[in-house]
Design an enzyme around this catalytic site. Structure first.
Site, PDB file in Angstrom:
ATOM      1  N   ASP A  56       0.872  -1.172   0.000  1.00 35.99           N
ATOM      2  CA  ASP A  56       0.000   0.000   0.000  1.00 35.99           C
ATOM      3  C   ASP A  56       0.918   1.235   0.000  1.00 35.99           C
ATOM      4  O   ASP A  56       2.146   1.135   0.096  1.00 35.99           O
ATOM      5  CB  ASP A  56      -0.947  -0.019   1.197  1.00 35.99           C
ATOM      6  CG  ASP A  56      -2.191   0.853   0.948  1.00 35.99           C
ATOM      7  OD1 ASP A  56      -2.154   1.721   0.053  1.00 35.99           O
ATOM      8  OD2 ASP A  56      -3.191   0.675   1.658  1.00 35.99           O
TER       9      ASP A  56
HETATM   10  C1  NOJ Z   1      -4.001   3.932   0.235  1.00 36.39           C
HETATM   11  C2  NOJ Z   1      -5.185   3.031   0.374  1.00 36.39           C
HETATM   12  O1  NOJ Z   1      -5.107   2.325   1.579  1.00 36.39           O
HETATM   13  C3  NOJ Z   1      -5.350   2.050  -0.771  1.00 36.39           C
HETATM   14  O2  NOJ Z   1      -6.599   1.422  -0.634  1.00 36.39           O
HETATM   15  C4  NOJ Z   1      -5.206   2.727  -2.094  1.00 36.39           C
HETATM   16  O3  NOJ Z   1      -5.378   1.794  -3.132  1.00 36.39           O
HETATM   17  C5  NOJ Z   1      -3.836   3.381  -2.165  1.00 36.39           C
HETATM   18  N1  NOJ Z   1      -3.737   4.370  -1.112  1.00 36.39           N
HETATM   19  C6  NOJ Z   1      -3.540   4.019  -3.511  1.00 36.39           C
HETATM   20  O4  NOJ Z   1      -4.268   5.165  -3.681  1.00 36.39           O
END
Ligand code: NOJ
Length: 777
Positions: free
Chosen positions: A294
């Site tokens: 993430d």
């Molecule tokens: C953080 C989030 O937790 C995740 O769900 C998302 O896909 C990513 N950022 C990318 O934007």
């Protein structure tokens, strides 16, 4: 490479979606893929291999500037594997050109985006979508999202989000499918097939299919106290019996990638957890895609306290992570770790190969511009057909929580559906806001192009109903809180008048109306990432407004916007009709008109329990019994597992949702009362529409394993069927029960069906069920 134009048709009840797709990158065999990648990797330097694992922020790239930016230079040096959340096919084509024409080996980039519940045509937030219990509709929503995103250059979506969530304080419950693993697994499959294509042998063959990335692996929904990014700690038994099933279902459906979660699992952040990423995901489940972290998942491990950037980057790669989102820990430190023997070249090769395989499967080596057909956006994005589908699905996601007559206790007809006549006043801070309609995590949304409730009702009811409007109150009395809750261009344009002035205006508008539609609840950014709350009541000034509207004596329908279960005891007690519309997407306003005025009969059923108060949380239907259970429907009993100040029951249970009609269930008929280990039994009920309206009902099958080698939940969903019944019509619904359906992970984590007695329950929600007994021999 074959190039042809193809018309595809997804037929879903009444609706047809037609898309003109382009190229089929006819699949080559796995052996050919291996050979191609081996030959390519033979030419790559260590730096270029590491570069494939890098997913940096792409914010500074805009059309025309691509050449001069820092990211552009890295792309030319072969130090970037992909980019994400860039919008616009021309921009993406320009950037792809840099990689293909200016980098040494010309390896194409992969372009990802958070396409979570639609692209420009927006569908209900996932929690709402799950309440439709309509797998074909859910698959169709993902299919349309894939068509639109791919038309705009995107080949990879960070969806579906499969985190089981039992704590509505957590804002991200809005992004998932609620509290049940069985339903979550079915939705995982529907979404993956919708994005990647239902033909398992040729997923991603077309240029309007995109790669799914299921997330957040794993257990992100179980953060302590409902606080985002917080610590998770749970037994393996609970993991496998209650949380893992949807992720595994996504793997089985062929999902091409997975995203690691921010939280720790068993004391090790998921991003560095080898047991999770390698032993479970790959060795146990056979996942053969790639895993991305993430956002800054690697560098955050420094804060987790497990080492500096070099250490955590090496740990992530060694654990089985393939791609580094934003931290630049891989490009910054892996070479050094390889030189120092902390990471082997084989491990790097494995990750690099997985990234190249993903690009190969997407057909990007055949045609790096496969997703860059400049003619497609106008043809394939935000089309009439897509919007029609979104309107229908939005209506299916709404949950009718209450519908009584306006005089409590009277036998007069319920308030809904409304008649198309007279004056309807639409009142509330959510009544006339376009940007709040789509809901959180709609990155590609056209925030100004979706009608507000007021605008939509006016349009749909033109010539029949006079629709008036007043804002009535701000979102919350605290201006700072409101600012935090209306970010990313989704402002509610805070009103500087006093609360009293706003209220007076609303009461004046209400006085001229026959019916009041109160559009209240959360703003879209009150749920979603980093939007946890500890108080789940209707925000203060909105409650005051609602009380005042009710005091006028006019009929009031609460049209509730929310991204999570709220605590609505007061509303349940005092408001005659409550329609929970979640955030229904771009077509919400039209769908609200359809449902409020009876063109569509609501059929949504909750997939997450609504508690009576925050102190009951976590409250979920599939809990264990304990040694001192309190009977359902009872309040306090000394020395039982309960509270002094509130009973254990939810306000609205899992599976609950009303209709304008009523349904009756017959007793359950079992094909045989007992079954052998290799056999199966059919459980049937007859469902009758006993009311005056045609409507759809979701029949739900639950089981309870009465005696186990470990404790088992009091109820577990094991089947469901959505059935449409005309007024007066009956249908028999049958569920096949196999030993597989009765199985669970025992103490040693073996998947077993233990002989003994099971309660088999079928009904219209998790509380209203018919029960019979089945013996497994
Ligand atoms: C953080 C989030 O937790 C995740 O769900 C998302 O896909 C990513 N950022 C990318 O934007």
């Amino acid at each position: 490479m074959k190039t042809f134009a193809l018309f595809i048709t997804i037929s879903l009840s009444t609706l047809t979606v037609t898309s003109v797709a382009g190229k089929d990158t006819s699949k080559r065999s796995p052996q050919e893929m291996d050979k191609f990648i081996t030959e390519l990797m033979d030419k790559m330097t260590i730096e270029e291999k590491i570069g494939q694992l890098n997913l940096p922020v792409s914010g500074e790239i805009t059309t025309g500037q691509a050449k001069s930016s820092d990211v552009a230079r890295k792309i030319e040096q072969g130090l970037v594997g992909g980019l994400f959340n860039l919008k616009g096919v021309e921009k993406i084509r320009d950037v792809q050109k840099l990689a293909v024409e200016n980098s040494r080996l010309g390896i194409p980039l992969i372009f990802g985006m958070d396409v979570i519940h639609g692209y420009e045509t927006i569908f209900p937030i996932p929690l709402g979508l799950s309440c439709s219990w309509d797998m074909a509709a859910i698959e169709q929503s993902a299919r349309i999202a894939a068509i639109e995103a791919s038309a705009d250059g995107i080949s990879w979506t960070f969806s579906p989000m499969l985190d089981i969530s039992r704590d509505p304080r957590w804002g991200r419950v809005s992004e998932g499918s609620g509290e049940d693993p069985f339903l979550g697994g079915a939705i995982a499959k529907a979404m993956v097939l919708g994005y990647q294509g239902a033909d398992l042998n040729n997923q991603l063959g077309r240029n309007d299919e995109i790669m799914a990335c299921f997330k957040h692996f794993a257990l992100y929904g179980a953060g302590e106290a409902g606080r985002d990014y917080n610590t998770v700690d749970m037994s393996r038994n609970r993991m496998f019996n209650e949380y893992m099933y949807p992720y595994e279902a996504a793997v089985k459906a062929g999902a091409g990638s997975a995203m690691a979660s921010f939280n720790e699992v068993d004391g090790v952040p998921a991003t560095a957890n080898k047991w999770l990423m390698t032993d479970v995901l790959r060795n146990q489940w056979g996942f053969d895609g790639f895993v991305v972290t993430d956002y800054t998942g690697i560098s955050e491990m420094i804060e987790h306290g497990i080492g500096d950037l070099q250490t955590v980057s090496a740990r992530a790669l060694n654990a089985g992570i393939d791609m580094d989102m934003v931290s630049e820990g891989f490009v910054g430190t892996l070479k050094k770790s390889i030189d120092e023997g902390k990471v082997s070249i084989e491990t790097l090769n494995t990750a690099c190969r997985r990234m190249l395989e993903a690009k190969y499967k997407l057909g990007l080596f055949d045609d790096p511009y496969k997703y860059c057909d400049l003619k497609r956006p106008a043809r394939d994005i935000f089309t009439k057909e897509h919007r029609q589908a979104a309107r229908k699905i939005a209506g299916e996601s709404f949950v009718l929580l209450k519908n009584s007559s306006t005089t409590p206790g009277s036998s007069a007809a319920p308030l809904l559906p409304l008649k198309k006549q007279g004056t309807v006043a639409v009142i509330g801070p959510l009544a006339n806001t376009r940007s709040n309609m789509p809901g959180t995590w709609s990155v590609a949304a056209r925030l100004n192009d979706y009608p507000s409730v007021y605008e939509g009702l006016k349009e749909v009811l033109a010539g029949k109903v006079n629709v008036t409007y007043a804002k009535g109150s701000n979102l919350i009395s605290d201006a700072v809180y409101e600012e935090h809750a209306t970010m990313f261009g989704r402002s509610l344009n805070r009103d500087n008048r006093t609360d009293q002035e706003m209220l007076d205006e609303a009461l004046k508008v209400a006085a001229g109306a026959d019916v009041i539609v109160a559009a209240l609840g959360e703003s879209s950014e009150m749920s979603g990432e980093s939007s946890s709350r500890t108080n789940l009541n209707m925000p203060d000034v909105q409650r005051t407004l609602l009380e005042a509207l009710l005091k006028t004596g006019k009929p009031v329908v609460l049209t509730l916007f929310t991204g999570r279960p709220l605590t609505l005891n007061w509303e349940q007690e005092n408001v005659p009709a409550i329609l929970n519309v979640w955030f229904g997407g771009s077509e919400t306003a039209y769908a609200i008109a359809d449902v409020l005025f009876g063109d569509v009969n609501p059929s949504g059923k909750l997939t997450m329990t609504f508690p009576k108060n925050v102190g009951q949380i976590p409250l979920f239907y599939n809990h264990k019994n304990t040694g001192r259970p309190l009977k359902e429907g009872k309040w306090f009993q000394k020395f039982r597992s309960n509270y002094l100040d509130v009973d254990n029951d939810p306000l609205y249970p899992f599976g609950y949702g009303l209709s304008y009609t009523t349904f009756q269930y017959s007793d359950i008929a079992l094909s045989t009362p007992s079954m052998e280990h290799n056999g199966s039994v059919v459980a049937s009920v007859t469902v009758t529409n006993t009311g005056k309206y045609d409507g759809a009902e979701v029949a739900q099958l639950y089981i309870r394993d009465l005696v186990g080698s470990i404790t088992r939940p009091v109820k577990e969903l094991k089947g469901f069927e959505k059935v449409f019944l005309k007024a007066g019509e009956s249908k028999t619904i049958s569920f096949e029960i196999t030993p597989g359906l009765l199985s669970f992970y025992d103490y040693d984590l073996n998947y077993v069906a233990e002989p003994g007695d099971f309660d088999i329950m079928i009904g219209g929600n998790s509380r209203a069920v018919k029960t019979t007994r089945l013996t497994l021999r």
